[in-house]
Scaffold this active site. Structure first.
Site, mmCIF file in Angstrom:
data_model
loop_
_atom_site.group_PDB
_atom_site.id
_atom_site.type_symbol
_atom_site.label_atom_id
_atom_site.label_comp_id
_atom_site.label_asym_id
_atom_site.label_seq_id
_atom_site.Cartn_x
_atom_site.Cartn_y
_atom_site.Cartn_z
ATOM 1 N N GLY A 8 11.193 -22.202 -0.142
ATOM 2 C CA GLY A 8 10.112 -22.185 -1.131
ATOM 3 C C GLY A 8 10.838 -22.054 -2.520
ATOM 4 N N GLU A 345 10.391 -25.467 22.490
ATOM 5 C CA GLU A 345 11.484 -26.400 22.074
ATOM 6 C C GLU A 345 12.563 -26.419 23.154
ATOM 7 O OE1 GLU A 345 14.669 -24.524 18.849
ATOM 8 O OE2 GLU A 345 12.865 -25.048 18.114
ATOM 9 N N HIS A 430 11.788 -17.029 13.537
ATOM 10 C CA HIS A 430 10.699 -17.391 12.296
ATOM 11 C C HIS A 430 9.840 -16.228 11.851
ATOM 12 C CE1 HIS A 430 10.623 -21.152 14.956
ATOM 13 N NE2 HIS A 430 11.637 -21.236 14.379
ATOM 14 N N ASN A 468 7.621 -24.759 14.541
ATOM 15 C CA ASN A 468 8.667 -24.275 13.781
ATOM 16 C C ASN A 468 8.071 -24.551 12.227
ATOM 17 O OD1 ASN A 468 9.491 -26.067 16.209
ATOM 18 N ND2 ASN A 468 11.465 -25.172 15.807
HETATM 19 P P1 FAE Z 1 14.659 -18.449 3.442
HETATM 20 O O1 FAE Z 1 14.941 -19.728 4.012
HETATM 21 O O2 FAE Z 1 14.922 -17.399 4.519
HETATM 22 O O3 FAE Z 1 15.330 -17.931 2.214
HETATM 23 C C1 FAE Z 1 15.492 -16.668 1.530
HETATM 24 C C2 FAE Z 1 16.713 -16.575 0.622
HETATM 25 O O4 FAE Z 1 16.741 -15.552 -0.134
HETATM 26 C C3 FAE Z 1 17.759 -16.586 1.560
HETATM 27 O O5 FAE Z 1 18.934 -17.399 1.289
HETATM 28 C C4 FAE Z 1 18.405 -15.117 1.195
HETATM 29 O O6 FAE Z 1 19.594 -14.573 1.285
HETATM 30 C C5 FAE Z 1 17.766 -14.752 -0.116
HETATM 31 N N1 FAE Z 1 17.502 -13.376 -0.302
HETATM 32 C C6 FAE Z 1 16.583 -12.352 0.303
HETATM 33 N N2 FAE Z 1 16.665 -11.320 -0.438
HETATM 34 C C7 FAE Z 1 17.325 -11.329 -1.617
HETATM 35 C C8 FAE Z 1 17.361 -10.647 -2.649
HETATM 36 N N3 FAE Z 1 17.113 -9.411 -2.575
HETATM 37 N N4 FAE Z 1 18.040 -11.092 -3.701
HETATM 38 C C9 FAE Z 1 18.404 -12.461 -4.011
HETATM 39 N N5 FAE Z 1 18.400 -13.294 -2.730
HETATM 40 C C10 FAE Z 1 17.639 -12.699 -1.730
HETATM 41 O O7 FAE Z 1 13.415 -18.440 3.125
HETATM 42 N N6 FAE Z 1 12.600 -23.400 11.206
HETATM 43 C C11 FAE Z 1 12.103 -24.701 11.492
HETATM 44 O O8 FAE Z 1 11.165 -25.114 10.888
HETATM 45 N N7 FAE Z 1 13.051 -25.570 12.356
HETATM 46 C C12 FAE Z 1 13.902 -25.050 12.957
HETATM 47 O O9 FAE Z 1 14.709 -25.968 13.696
HETATM 48 C C13 FAE Z 1 14.589 -23.740 12.692
HETATM 49 N N8 FAE Z 1 15.431 -23.333 13.566
HETATM 50 C C14 FAE Z 1 15.790 -22.021 12.834
HETATM 51 C C15 FAE Z 1 17.234 -21.559 13.643
HETATM 52 C C16 FAE Z 1 17.573 -20.186 13.233
HETATM 53 C C17 FAE Z 1 18.839 -19.379 14.019
HETATM 54 C C18 FAE Z 1 17.028 -19.533 12.239
HETATM 55 C C19 FAE Z 1 17.506 -18.159 11.567
HETATM 56 C C20 FAE Z 1 15.678 -19.833 11.644
HETATM 57 C C21 FAE Z 1 15.149 -21.175 12.019
HETATM 58 N N9 FAE Z 1 14.277 -21.668 11.584
HETATM 59 C C22 FAE Z 1 13.467 -22.895 11.605
HETATM 60 C C23 FAE Z 1 13.352 -20.878 10.644
HETATM 61 C C24 FAE Z 1 13.569 -21.277 9.229
HETATM 62 O O10 FAE Z 1 14.907 -21.471 8.726
HETATM 63 C C25 FAE Z 1 12.890 -20.327 8.034
HETATM 64 O O11 FAE Z 1 11.542 -20.312 8.466
HETATM 65 C C26 FAE Z 1 12.990 -20.745 6.601
HETATM 66 O O12 FAE Z 1 14.247 -20.748 6.282
HETATM 67 C C27 FAE Z 1 12.290 -19.861 5.606
HETATM 68 O O13 FAE Z 1 12.111 -20.287 4.693
HETATM 69 P P2 FAE Z 1 11.869 -19.265 3.297
HETATM 70 O O14 FAE Z 1 11.825 -19.996 1.974
HETATM 71 O O15 FAE Z 1 10.798 -18.442 3.350
#
Ligand code: FAE
Length: 489
Positions: A8, A345, A430, A468
């Site tokens: 996002g 998956e 997720h 996903n």
């Molecule tokens: P995200 O990508 O979590 O980014 C949020 C960021 O904000 C992070 O870098 C944090 O460190 C940072 N943050 C948090 N709090 C603070 C704060 N207070 N101050 C400053 N920075 C902060 O959010 N999804 C798929 O669609 N396909 C896949 O194959 C898949 N595999 C996955 C495998 C694993 C092991 C994991 C953990 C997740 C997987 N996901 C997959 C889920 C996907 O990575 C997740 O839904 C997204 O990354 C969420 O995106 P957002 O933009 O919500």
């Protein structure tokens, strides 16, 4: 200001910068642009080290055991890449660093079926999403599907072919799903002409080659505009209206051992919460409770779900090996959503040895939703999820795997999640929800109660996407930021 550098946040930064707005992104994790002493930026899955976990002294591997042996080991406390954040009834895995979840995830880039999307977010025009924003997101992320001819012969996908044979023999549709991994690079890994990454078991703690994380896609384009500044190792702790207009954003500068070494305040005209479902929800419930943003809606914190994640393994017969060499990048799934509420998956188990195991991460239709609240006495946000709430997910996954086991004459593995434990029901990859679109915000992510505050990450999605989630998070962010740029700036 954009808080967080995941999907996002990256979409918001790129589109704002392209519209001529200066953007400051604040990220609590590291930049992940410098090799460690072994010459590699990221650690391998089979040999976790200080780089692997966010401020833990012992690893917390999603698969905790193998053949009766516990897998976890001590590691130095460090601002590593994978956070296994523990709440009452669930461990929530999240990426930490510039690129957020894109650093650690499997890259599966799945667009949900249109009827499922319409059920999840009924107030969003599905025609616009499928006509404009999903295609835009998939292009921006670099999603592509495996070459089906190559798939048939590649050693590293034997496990997926076994998964397909078993699915089809039980009458389930087996579907290829796109991924953001560079498939040409993967072919070269298999051919032995490129340094192995997916084929060296790299996943969970970062990929050194091949995977197009946000650093290679949206963030690279955002930086190229010259209008985006990214500040890593800074954790936002407060956002409050500033006296002269805009918002005062307070943040802690962290050392790599997680200590606060400085506190800073900056002022921003507009603030985008993109700290992920958990990060955004935790911040917002705190700020509503402590009065910094007291007018936030009562819906803030609510509607959180685990996308119905549940894991399991099956023990195959000795004549059905899944391969010692397994690509860490999944490429297909078993779709039983309409009949049984599960999309499974076909996941790798890249141990480097033949395990005779088939492994699956199921995404299921789980109706339970939890809520984040602020515990002022303890000084932390809490989530009221219960482990027992995974039962509908187990039941849904069983609609696939009980049938396959009966057909194949096989059994579930009981050694992957502890002694004699079949289901990985203690975790999610997720997290979704906590500031749901149309409830805590308006229909475009504008937080109710304040002008100039937005949510633009997985917190907007009410707990499930049926597949996903990151393509949906990206596509929804593309939709919302376009509207916000048109009308609010
Ligand atoms: P995200 O990508 O979590 O980014 C949020 C960021 O904000 C992070 O870098 C944090 O460190 C940072 N943050 C948090 N709090 C603070 C704060 N207070 N101050 C400053 N920075 C902060 O959010 N999804 C798929 O669609 N396909 C896949 O194959 C898949 N595999 C996955 C495998 C694993 C092991 C994991 C953990 C997740 C997987 N996901 C997959 C889920 C996907 O990575 C997740 O839904 C997204 O990354 C969420 O995106 P957002 O933009 O919500």
């Amino acid at each position: 200001m954009v808080i967080g550098t995941g999907y996002g946040g990256s979409v918001a930064a790129l589109r704002l910068a392209e519209a001529g707005v200066d953007v400051h992104m604040v990220e609590m994790g590291m930049a992940w642009d410098t090799p460690g002493p072994d010459g590699k930026i990221f650690a391998n899955t089979t040999t976790p080290d200080a780089r692997s976990y966010w401020l833990r002294t012992r690893t917390k591997q999603p698969l905790s055991n193998f053949l009766g042996f516990p897998l976890d080991k001590d590691v130095p406390r460090h601002t590593g890449i994978l956070d296994a954040e523990e709440f009452g009834g669930i461990t929530v895995y999240q990426g930490r660093g510039v690129g957020g979840g894109s650093l650690v995830n499997g890259g599966m880039a799945v667009t949900p079926r249109r009827e499922n999307f319409a059920a999840v977010l009924p107030t969003v025009d599905a025609g616009e999403m499928y006509g404009t924003y999903y295609p835009r997101a998939n292009a921006g992320l670099g999603a592509a599907t495996v070459d089906p001819e190559w798939f048939e012969t590649a050693d590293c996908y034997q496990y997926a072919r076994v998964g397909r044979r078993h699915a089809r023999r039980s009458g389930f549709p087996f579907v290829f799903v796109p991924d953001v991994y560079d498939w040409d690079y993967m072919k070269r890994e298999q051919a032995g002409t490129a340094t192995r990454s997916a084929l060296a078991g790299e996943i969970l703690y970062g990929n050194n080659h091949g995977k197009k994380s946000l650093q290679q896609t949206y963030l690279a384009r955002a930086k190229a505009t010259g209008r985006v500044t990214i500040t890593p190792l800074h954790r936002v702790t407060s956002v409050a209206p500033a006296a002269g207009g805009g918002y005062t954003v307070t943040m802690d500068r962290l050392s790599t051992s997680g200590d606060t070494v400085a506190t800073k305040e900056l002022t921003a005209d507009k603030v985008f919460f993109a700290a992920g479902s958990v990060g955004t929800s935790k911040l917002l419930v705190k700020l509503r409770a402590n009065g910094a943003l007291s007018r936030l809606d009562g819906e803030v914190g609510a509607g959180w779900g685990d996308n119905g994640n549940v894991m399991c393994g099956r023990a195959n017969h000795l004549w059905d090996p899944t391969g010692a060499l397994q690509s860490a990048i999944p490429t297909a799934g078993i779709d039983n959503w309409a009949q049984g509420g599960a999309f499974a998956e076909v996941a790798p188990l890249p141990t480097g040895i033949e395990t005779y195991a088939s492994f699956y991460l199921s995404i299921t239709k789980n109706p339970h939703r939890a809520r984040f609240t602020w515990n002022a006495a303890a000084g932390r946000a809490e989530l009221n999820w219960r482990t027992a709430w995974k039962q509908p997910s187990i039941d849904a996954a069983k609609t696939i795997f009980d049938k396959i086991n009966a057909k194949e004459g096989t059994i579930y593995r009981t050694d992957l999640f502890g002694a004699y434990k079949i289901w990985g029901d203690h975790l999610t990859y997720h997290p979704l929800g906590g500031a749901v679109l149309g409830r805590a915000t308006d229909n475009y992510g504008r937080l109710k109660g304040y002008t100039g505050l937005y949510v633009i990450d997985g917190a907007l999605i009410p707990g499930n996407t049926s597949v996903n989630p990151f393509v949906t998070i990206t596509a929804l962010a593309e939709r919302n930021i376009e509207k916000i740029i048109d009308t609010d700036l």
